[in-house]
Structures are given as C-alpha cells and as structure tokens.
Design a protein around this motif. Sequence first.
Motif, PDB file in Angstrom:
ATOM      1  N   PHE A   1       0.830  -1.201   0.000  1.00 41.55           N
ATOM      2  CA  PHE A   1       0.000   0.000   0.000  1.00 41.55           C
ATOM      3  C   PHE A   1       0.869   1.256   0.000  1.00 41.55           C
ATOM      4  CE2 PHE A   1      -3.759  -2.407   0.862  1.00 41.55           C
ATOM      5  CZ  PHE A   1      -4.818  -1.561   0.566  1.00 41.55           C
ATOM      6  N   ILE A   2       1.881   1.268   0.828  1.00 43.75           N
ATOM      7  CA  ILE A   2       2.696   2.469   1.022  1.00 43.75           C
ATOM      8  C   ILE A   2       3.621   2.721  -0.169  1.00 43.75           C
ATOM      9  CG2 ILE A   2       4.480   3.524   2.455  1.00 43.75           C
ATOM     10  CD1 ILE A   2       3.278   1.809   4.789  1.00 43.75           C
ATOM     11  N   ASP A   3       4.331   1.679  -0.597  1.00 48.90           N
ATOM     12  CA  ASP A   3       5.383   1.849  -1.596  1.00 48.90           C
ATOM     13  C   ASP A   3       4.902   1.754  -3.036  1.00 48.90           C
ATOM     14  OD1 ASP A   3       7.111   2.152   0.473  1.00 48.90           O
ATOM     15  OD2 ASP A   3       7.949   0.126   0.376  1.00 48.90           O
ATOM     16  N   ARG A   4       3.761   1.092  -3.262  1.00 45.32           N
ATOM     17  CA  ARG A   4       3.395   0.811  -4.642  1.00 45.32           C
ATOM     18  C   ARG A   4       2.134   1.522  -5.084  1.00 45.32           C
ATOM     19  NH1 ARG A   4       4.719  -4.994  -6.240  1.00 45.32           N
ATOM     20  NH2 ARG A   4       4.474  -3.972  -8.252  1.00 45.32           N
ATOM     21  N   GLY A   5       1.602   2.388  -4.218  1.00 45.00           N
ATOM     22  CA  GLY A   5       0.559   3.299  -4.667  1.00 45.00           C
ATOM     23  C   GLY A   5      -0.820   2.721  -4.837  1.00 45.00           C
ATOM     24  N   LEU A   6      -1.150   1.620  -4.161  1.00 40.28           N
ATOM     25  CA  LEU A   6      -2.485   1.078  -4.313  1.00 40.28           C
ATOM     26  C   LEU A   6      -3.540   2.024  -3.767  1.00 40.28           C
ATOM     27  CD1 LEU A   6      -3.636  -1.560  -5.483  1.00 40.28           C
ATOM     28  CD2 LEU A   6      -3.909  -2.375  -3.161  1.00 40.28           C
ATOM     29  N   GLY A   7      -3.120   2.982  -2.945  1.00 39.39           N
ATOM     30  CA  GLY A   7      -4.068   3.922  -2.366  1.00 39.39           C
ATOM     31  C   GLY A   7      -4.700   4.866  -3.374  1.00 39.39           C
ATOM     32  N   ALA A   8      -4.325   4.768  -4.658  1.00 37.27           N
ATOM     33  CA  ALA A   8      -4.999   5.584  -5.671  1.00 37.27           C
ATOM     34  C   ALA A   8      -6.473   5.216  -5.769  1.00 37.27           C
ATOM     35  CB  ALA A   8      -4.329   5.403  -7.031  1.00 37.27           C
ATOM     36  N   SER A   9      -6.815   4.001  -5.384  1.00 35.46           N
ATOM     37  CA  SER A   9      -8.204   3.563  -5.356  1.00 35.46           C
ATOM     38  C   SER A   9      -8.704   3.542  -3.921  1.00 35.46           C
ATOM     39  CB  SER A   9      -8.351   2.154  -5.953  1.00 35.46           C
ATOM     40  OG  SER A   9      -8.054   2.142  -7.327  1.00 35.46           O
ATOM     41  N   GLN A  10     -10.012   3.679  -3.769  1.00 36.84           N
ATOM     42  CA  GLN A  10     -10.635   3.425  -2.479  1.00 36.84           C
ATOM     43  C   GLN A  10     -11.389   2.110  -2.586  1.00 36.84           C
ATOM     44  OE1 GLN A  10     -14.286   5.794  -1.586  1.00 36.84           O
ATOM     45  NE2 GLN A  10     -13.695   7.010  -3.367  1.00 36.84           N
ATOM     46  N   PHE A  11     -11.534   1.423  -1.464  1.00 36.46           N
ATOM     47  CA  PHE A  11     -12.131   0.104  -1.477  1.00 36.46           C
ATOM     48  C   PHE A  11     -13.225   0.012  -0.424  1.00 36.46           C
ATOM     49  CE2 PHE A  11      -7.712  -0.197  -2.717  1.00 36.46           C
ATOM     50  CZ  PHE A  11      -7.745  -0.963  -3.863  1.00 36.46           C
ATOM     51  N   GLU A  12     -14.221  -0.806  -0.726  1.00 37.85           N
ATOM     52  CA  GLU A  12     -15.222  -1.151   0.271  1.00 37.85           C
ATOM     53  C   GLU A  12     -15.819  -2.497  -0.114  1.00 37.85           C
ATOM     54  OE1 GLU A  12     -17.525   2.443   0.011  1.00 37.85           O
ATOM     55  OE2 GLU A  12     -18.903   1.577  -1.454  1.00 37.85           O
ATOM     56  N   ALA A  13     -16.232  -3.235   0.907  1.00 42.04           N
ATOM     57  CA  ALA A  13     -16.817  -4.551   0.677  1.00 42.04           C
ATOM     58  C   ALA A  13     -18.022  -4.719   1.583  1.00 42.04           C
ATOM     59  CB  ALA A  13     -15.792  -5.647   0.938  1.00 42.04           C
ATOM     60  N   GLU A  14     -19.067  -5.271   1.003  1.00 43.53           N
ATOM     61  CA  GLU A  14     -20.317  -5.476   1.728  1.00 43.53           C
ATOM     62  C   GLU A  14     -21.233  -6.294   0.835  1.00 43.53           C
ATOM     63  OE1 GLU A  14     -23.833  -2.504   3.092  1.00 43.53           O
ATOM     64  OE2 GLU A  14     -21.835  -1.911   3.797  1.00 43.53           O
ATOM     65  N   ASN A  15     -22.119  -7.075   1.436  1.00 40.89           N
ATOM     66  CA  ASN A  15     -23.115  -7.831   0.672  1.00 40.89           C
ATOM     67  C   ASN A  15     -22.501  -8.747  -0.388  1.00 40.89           C
ATOM     68  OD1 ASN A  15     -25.352  -6.617   2.016  1.00 40.89           O
ATOM     69  ND2 ASN A  15     -25.146  -4.801   0.707  1.00 40.89           N
ATOM     70  N   GLY A  16     -21.331  -9.310  -0.073  1.00 39.99           N
ATOM     71  CA  GLY A  16     -20.739 -10.297  -0.965  1.00 39.99           C
ATOM     72  C   GLY A  16     -19.997  -9.750  -2.164  1.00 39.99           C
ATOM     73  N   VAL A  17     -19.749  -8.428  -2.223  1.00 41.75           N
ATOM     74  CA  VAL A  17     -18.960  -7.873  -3.321  1.00 41.75           C
ATOM     75  C   VAL A  17     -17.908  -6.926  -2.771  1.00 41.75           C
ATOM     76  CG1 VAL A  17     -20.860  -8.015  -4.980  1.00 41.75           C
ATOM     77  CG2 VAL A  17     -20.482  -5.891  -3.711  1.00 41.75           C
ATOM     78  N   LEU A  18     -16.853  -6.754  -3.542  1.00 43.58           N
ATOM     79  CA  LEU A  18     -15.798  -5.799  -3.226  1.00 43.58           C
ATOM     80  C   LEU A  18     -15.752  -4.766  -4.340  1.00 43.58           C
ATOM     81  CD1 LEU A  18     -12.322  -6.424  -1.760  1.00 43.58           C
ATOM     82  CD2 LEU A  18     -12.497  -5.112  -3.875  1.00 43.58           C
ATOM     83  N   VAL A  19     -15.642  -3.510  -3.957  1.00 44.73           N
ATOM     84  CA  VAL A  19     -15.625  -2.409  -4.925  1.00 44.73           C
ATOM     85  C   VAL A  19     -14.304  -1.659  -4.825  1.00 44.73           C
ATOM     86  CG1 VAL A  19     -16.701  -0.241  -5.643  1.00 44.73           C
ATOM     87  CG2 VAL A  19     -18.121  -2.114  -4.783  1.00 44.73           C
ATOM     88  N   ALA A  20     -13.660  -1.454  -5.977  1.00 41.60           N
ATOM     89  CA  ALA A  20     -12.524  -0.537  -6.083  1.00 41.60           C
ATOM     90  C   ALA A  20     -13.014   0.648  -6.903  1.00 41.60           C
ATOM     91  CB  ALA A  20     -11.335  -1.199  -6.763  1.00 41.60           C
ATOM     92  N   ALA A  21     -12.708   1.861  -6.465  1.00 40.23           N
ATOM     93  CA  ALA A  21     -13.247   3.038  -7.150  1.00 40.23           C
ATOM     94  C   ALA A  21     -12.227   4.162  -7.170  1.00 40.23           C
ATOM     95  CB  ALA A  21     -14.529   3.506  -6.461  1.00 40.23           C
TER      96      ALA A  21
END
Length: 306
Positions: A250-270
């Motif tokens: 997360f820190i070194d490779r920049g995955l934080g460009a997306s936000q994430f949330e999971a609920e009701n059996g799905v995961l969302v990247a936005a």
Amino acid sequence: DLFTEQDRLAINTTMAAGSRTQFDAMLIEQPRPSGGKRWVTLIGFVLLAIVIGLILVAIIGGLGLIGLVVLVVASVFLARMIARWWHIRSLRNASRLKVIGGYAQSRGWQTVDQIALPATTPLLRNGDRRKTGWGVQGTLGEQVHFCAGEYIFETRETLSDGNGNTTESWKQHPYTVAVIDATLEGIGSMRIHKGKTDGIWSKLTGMVTSLQPVPLESQEFNSSFQLLVSDDADPIAVRERFTPVIQVAFIDRGLGASQFEAENGVLVAAREGAPHTDNFGALMDVLADAVWMRAVFTNEPAGRLP
C-alpha cells in the motif's frame, strides 16, 4: 502483483494502434457525416444566425440586414465544419469501443453500454440518484463475476441568487469502479481509503457507524490510510490478511490511488473521474486493484491483468 504504469502504457499503446487501424477503415466506409448530423448542425446554426441577425436589424436597420445575410452564410460553413468534427469524433470513439470489445471478447468478457451492479455498498448507495455507463463485465477464474466501468451518483443542490430566489440543480459525481464477487469471512464489511486509521475521523466513524478502525503494525500505513471493518470482525483475521508485506505494498506501490469497500458479498474498487475509451488502461488498473484486494481478503492467488 499490482497493475503498473508500464502495464497501463502497454495496453493503451496496443489499443491506440488497433483503434487507429479501425478508424481508418471506418472512415473509408463512412467518409461523410450522416444526414442527421448534417441537418441538426445546419438547422441549429442557421436558426441562431437568424436570431442574431434579426436583433442586429432591429438595432441598426439596413446594415443589420447585411449582417443577417453574412451570418447565415457563415453559419452554413460553420455547420459543415462542426458536422465533420462530430463525425470524426464519433468514429474515433466507435473505433476505440470496437477494439476494447475485441480485447474483452478474447478474454470471454463483454462490453456493455451500462454496467450492471450486482449488489450495493456505501458508495453505490450514495447520492439522491445513481446511474451507470459503459464498461466491461464477465468472469475471472472460477466463476468470479465482475464488472468495471462508469458509475455516477448525483446530488440535488439548491442555489440562491441572493434575492430570495432559489433553483435546484443536479451535481454529478463520476467514478471509475470495479465490482467483484468477494466474501470476507471473519470480517463482514470493510472500507479502505486515504486518511488516518488512528485519526479523529476514524474514531468518530466508529462511534456513529457499524464499522471500527483497525490500527496495524505500520505507523506509516496508519497515517496514510483509513482501514475500517465491521464491529463484529475478528481482529486476528484482519491482521492475518493485512500482513506487513501488504502494508508495504500500500505504502510503496501506490495502491491507495483507489478506495475500497466490501459489503453484501462484493468488493468495490473506485477512483474519482469517469473512464475514457482513450485510456482503457486506467479502467483495467482499477479492475486489477479490485482483483488484488480480493486476493488479500480471500487468500486466493490474485493473478495479473491483462
């Protein structure tokens, strides 16, 4: 592994080369704008020219009549230019979508005018009304369903002119989203976005929602990202998934460009901003983030995209 800048560049370069070839072929087949485009632009510009010309006639008389004639003639030429520009733009967009469709089809996916969101999460419930746009959807691996594309939620806003008069308008909030099947055993629901896990907002969120902040070993991670999970989540399960290696990613490779949330059996990247056909790599980037994050939470191999 994460989708890298080189991956984005490679896929966009490939798409651009294919769309140029496709555009050239489509332009040969359709060298001129359709009758609808020509007439719409012509009628629109001529009517505008007539209105402006009549105003000039009312103001300056005979000279205004000359201006009316000049404006009408100029509007005809301008309408032809705009119709041509409209035609070229439409063909370019169509050629890119056709190439994207071929890419999707080669992987067993399909392109759609409106992605179908299979379930809801806080982002997908946001706003006063919601709609989706173009994207791709299909399955990954062993029947893991996904869709990725344009999502917009709209909020109603009341504007005042300072004299007691108000008008209502709709403000759009466009996103590029990827939604993928994911069951978070031992965790329930979660949210990750830029912020501070150990900050005041995380604590307030924990007080007013059914989510709680989970500080991890890395203080740099805690100061950069806000990690929230269900109140009844198993803290051990969270830390088993967010190992030090994941925190470093997360820190070194920049995955934080997306936000994430999971609920009701799905995961969302936005990510904020609508997807564009001339930057398909960005859409695949968000999908890759979703696949990677799903692997973190389900302990299944992430694989790579494309």
